[in-house]
Motif scaffolding. Structure first.
Motif, short mmCIF file in Angstrom:
data_model
loop_
_atom_site.label_atom_id
_atom_site.label_comp_id
_atom_site.label_asym_id
_atom_site.label_seq_id
_atom_site.Cartn_x
_atom_site.Cartn_y
_atom_site.Cartn_z
N ASN A 144 0.70 -1.39 0.46
CA ASN A 144 -0.24 0.08 -0.02
C ASN A 144 0.90 1.29 0.05
N ALA A 145 1.87 0.77 0.60
CA ALA A 145 2.92 2.45 0.57
C ALA A 145 3.78 3.00 -0.64
N GLY A 146 3.82 1.44 -1.06
CA GLY A 146 3.81 1.94 -2.58
C GLY A 146 3.25 2.06 -3.49
N ILE A 147 2.26 1.63 -3.14
CA ILE A 147 1.16 2.01 -4.14
C ILE A 147 0.72 3.93 -4.36
N VAL A 148 0.65 4.49 -2.97
CA VAL A 148 0.39 5.63 -2.52
C VAL A 148 1.72 6.45 -3.25
N GLN A 149 3.13 6.04 -2.80
CA GLN A 149 4.15 6.84 -3.59
C GLN A 149 4.69 6.80 -4.79
N ASN A 150 4.68 5.23 -5.29
CA ASN A 150 5.13 5.21 -6.91
C ASN A 150 4.12 4.79 -7.53
N VAL A 151 3.43 4.58 -7.76
CA VAL A 151 2.10 4.18 -8.15
C VAL A 151 0.93 5.53 -8.97
N PHE A 152 0.74 5.70 -8.40
CA PHE A 152 -0.08 7.24 -7.83
C PHE A 152 0.81 8.50 -8.50
N GLY A 153 1.49 8.98 -7.58
CA GLY A 153 2.71 9.54 -7.26
C GLY A 153 3.39 10.00 -8.95
N PRO A 154 3.99 8.77 -9.31
CA PRO A 154 4.19 8.74 -10.57
C PRO A 154 3.61 9.00 -12.05
N ILE A 155 2.56 8.05 -11.96
CA ILE A 155 1.14 8.34 -13.03
C ILE A 155 0.73 9.59 -13.17
N VAL A 156 0.40 10.44 -12.04
CA VAL A 156 0.25 11.42 -12.17
C VAL A 156 0.53 12.58 -12.05
N GLY A 157 2.13 12.21 -10.92
CA GLY A 157 2.65 13.71 -11.25
C GLY A 157 3.60 13.82 -11.90
N THR A 158 3.80 12.65 -12.62
CA THR A 158 5.31 12.56 -14.30
C THR A 158 4.20 12.33 -15.34
N SER A 159 3.70 10.80 -14.98
CA SER A 159 3.01 10.75 -16.53
C SER A 159 1.50 11.81 -17.05
N LEU A 160 0.87 12.03 -16.33
CA LEU A 160 -0.23 12.57 -16.43
C LEU A 160 0.59 13.95 -16.89
N ALA A 161 1.44 14.82 -15.73
CA ALA A 161 1.34 16.02 -15.58
C ALA A 161 2.39 16.23 -17.10
N SER A 162 3.67 15.64 -17.59
CA SER A 162 4.17 15.63 -18.53
C SER A 162 3.08 15.66 -19.47
N PHE A 163 2.62 15.10 -20.10
CA PHE A 163 1.25 14.70 -20.97
C PHE A 163 0.44 16.28 -21.20
N ALA A 164 -0.23 16.58 -19.09
CA ALA A 164 -1.39 16.76 -19.72
C ALA A 164 -0.72 18.88 -19.83
N LEU A 165 1.14 18.91 -18.80
CA LEU A 165 1.20 20.32 -18.52
C LEU A 165 1.77 20.93 -19.95
N VAL A 166 2.26 20.35 -20.67
CA VAL A 166 2.97 20.79 -21.83
C VAL A 166 2.30 20.68 -23.59
N ARG A 167 1.04 19.94 -22.82
CA ARG A 167 0.26 20.48 -24.37
C ARG A 167 -0.45 21.65 -23.74
N ILE A 168 -1.09 22.18 -22.35
CA ILE A 168 -1.97 23.17 -22.63
C ILE A 168 -1.14 24.49 -22.53
N ALA A 169 0.39 24.25 -22.06
CA ALA A 169 1.12 25.53 -22.06
C ALA A 169 1.19 25.29 -24.02
N ALA A 170 1.55 24.98 -24.51
CA ALA A 170 1.89 24.83 -26.28
C ALA A 170 0.49 25.36 -26.24
N ALA A 171 -0.62 25.01 -25.77
CA ALA A 171 -2.31 25.47 -26.96
C ALA A 171 -2.42 26.90 -25.83
N TYR A 172 -1.38 27.30 -25.10
CA TYR A 172 -2.52 28.47 -24.35
C TYR A 172 -1.39 29.13 -24.26
#
Length: 418
Positions: A144-172
């Motif tokens: 459970n500790a691993g899922i909180v820190q290193n499943v949600f953390g990287p998927i949301v904080g790295t993958s989703l952030a990289s995918f979404a934020l760069v596209r928002i910045a490029a579009a706006y």
């Protein structure tokens, strides 16, 4: 098992799953806000005319207050036996700071918002893991500790952030991207207030003894706390330096366009999640130390691949993916091993101390030092520093004493039978 016990067990498992999802999302979006500047760095650096060193200081300012908040507020949480109010307050504060980051017009204003954000986010992980430990079954602590820190953390904080934020910045623009980053934390603050219970205080020894061991010198009397702090200093430094300078290296010397390097970092963001599951399952079965040693050394592969591998971008992404599975060790040396070493009553303080030492050393000094050297000698130097710190983390991990209760119990039976 008595018939009446089955519904109770199912209710506990249901609550455990609910806490896992909400805390995982909360930490994921906390990490999303922290990593936003990393992925928006090419846009911010160009508009505000920041040097690599200034970009490093903007990140190390956050690391400084993250470190202090992790220990001081974690200790305060242990002292009064409360977790939930600190968690909700942190969610609200760092969400506001993300919006303020989007309003920055200079290096100084950007630094100020990151410093305040660090103070809010610092205690977030130790308190999350302390709540998760109280809600988890004994056989699922590391998982459970691993899922909180290193499943949600990287998927949301790295993958989703990289995918979404760069596209928002490029579009706006990058300002809009920071504004969007602050919204999820506000929603999750309400959901945690509504659906997560305050955990019951952990049983402890006499208050004087507990208070004495909660002081830094008391915790540092435990060998594992010292060793985990050394691992933290090197591993945090490696990951923070890599997070800042790998996108810049992909965008600059490698010459990939915005969407290509964003896709590479999106793929890389999934690997700590895979690593977290693999490492947690392995550590629950054979012990904490073997996966900690193997995967901390493995973190050196990513900078080596960026520096010396010149094949197709898909193969480069695959090498970086394998390397960053090493982030799955963070729940071990930041959460599971300190908790199993000192007990639940001082868990948030111990975890906060390990986080603080890692952030104050590698997190604070790594980025500006790497940035100054990169300004003088090229971005390659930052990647050499990233790799060297990963190797240092692996060497320190060799000194960890095993804490897995089931492994220690098996060893005890084996010794008794010998």
């Amino acid at each position: 098992m008595a018939p009446a016990a089955e519904p109770i067990r199912e209710a506990r498992r249901g609550y455990e799953l609910r806490v896992l999802v909400l805390l995982g999302l909360a930490f994921g979006f906390a990490y999303f806000d922290r990593m936003a500047l990393t992925f928006l760095a090419p846009f911010v650096q160009a508009e505000l005319a920041l040097s690599n060193e200034e970009l490093g200081w903007a990140n190390s300012g956050l690391s400084l207050t993250w470190a202090l908040g992790a220990f001081l507020i974690g200790r305060w949480s242990d002292a009064i036996g409360r977790r939930k109010p600190f968690l909700i307050g942190a969610l609200l504060l760092f969400s506001v700071c993300s919006v303020l980051s989007g309003l920055s017009w200079s290096f100084e204003t950007l630094l100020a918002t990151r410093v305040v954000m660090g103070a809010a986010e610092g205690p977030f992980l130790p308190i999350c893991l302390a709540i998760m430990a109280a809600a988890s079954g004994p056989s699922r602590q590391a998982l459970n500790a691993g899922i909180v820190q290193n499943v949600f953390g990287p998927i949301v904080g790295t993958s989703l952030a990289s995918f979404a934020l760069v596209r928002i910045a490029a579009a706006y623009d990058w300002h809009a991207a920071f504004f969007v980053a602050g919204i999820p934390g506000l929603i999750l603050a309400f959901l945690i207030w509504r659906f997560v219970d305050e955990p019951a205080p952990a049983p402890s020894a006499s208050r004087p003894a507990a208070a004495a061991e909660a002081k830094p010198q008391g915790l540092l009397a435990h060998r594992n706390i010292v060793v985990c702090s050394l691992v933290s200093a090197c591993a945090v430094g490696s990951i923070v330096v890599g997070s800042i300078f790998m996108p810049l290296y992909l965008d600059g010397p490698r010459g990939y366009d915005d969407l290509t390097w964003s896709n590479v970092m999106t793929v890389v963001g999934f690997c700590p999640a895979v690593g977290a599951i693999v490492i947690a399952l392995w550590s629950d079965r054979i012990g904490r130390k073997p996966p900690l040693v193997v995967f901390t050394f493995l973190m050196a592969l990513a900078p080596a691949a960026l520096l010396w591998f010149h094949g197709p971008v898909t193969a480069l992404a695959a090498l970086m993916f394998v390397s960053w599975m090493g982030l799955g060790t963070f729940p071990l040396f930041m959460g599971v091993i300190p908790t199993e070493t000192v007990g639940r009553a001082r868990a948030a303080t111990a975890m906060g101390l390990v986080v603080m030492i890692g952030e104050l050393t590698g997190g604070v000094f790594g980025p500006p030092v790497a940035g100054r050297l990169a300004d003088s000698f090229g971005l390659e130097v930052a990647l050499y520093i990233q790799g060297a710190l990963a190797i240092g983390a692996g060497l320190a991990a060799l000194l960890v004493a095993e804490t897995n209760p089931r492994v220690l119990e098996r060893r005890g039976f084996a010794a008794a039978a010998a």
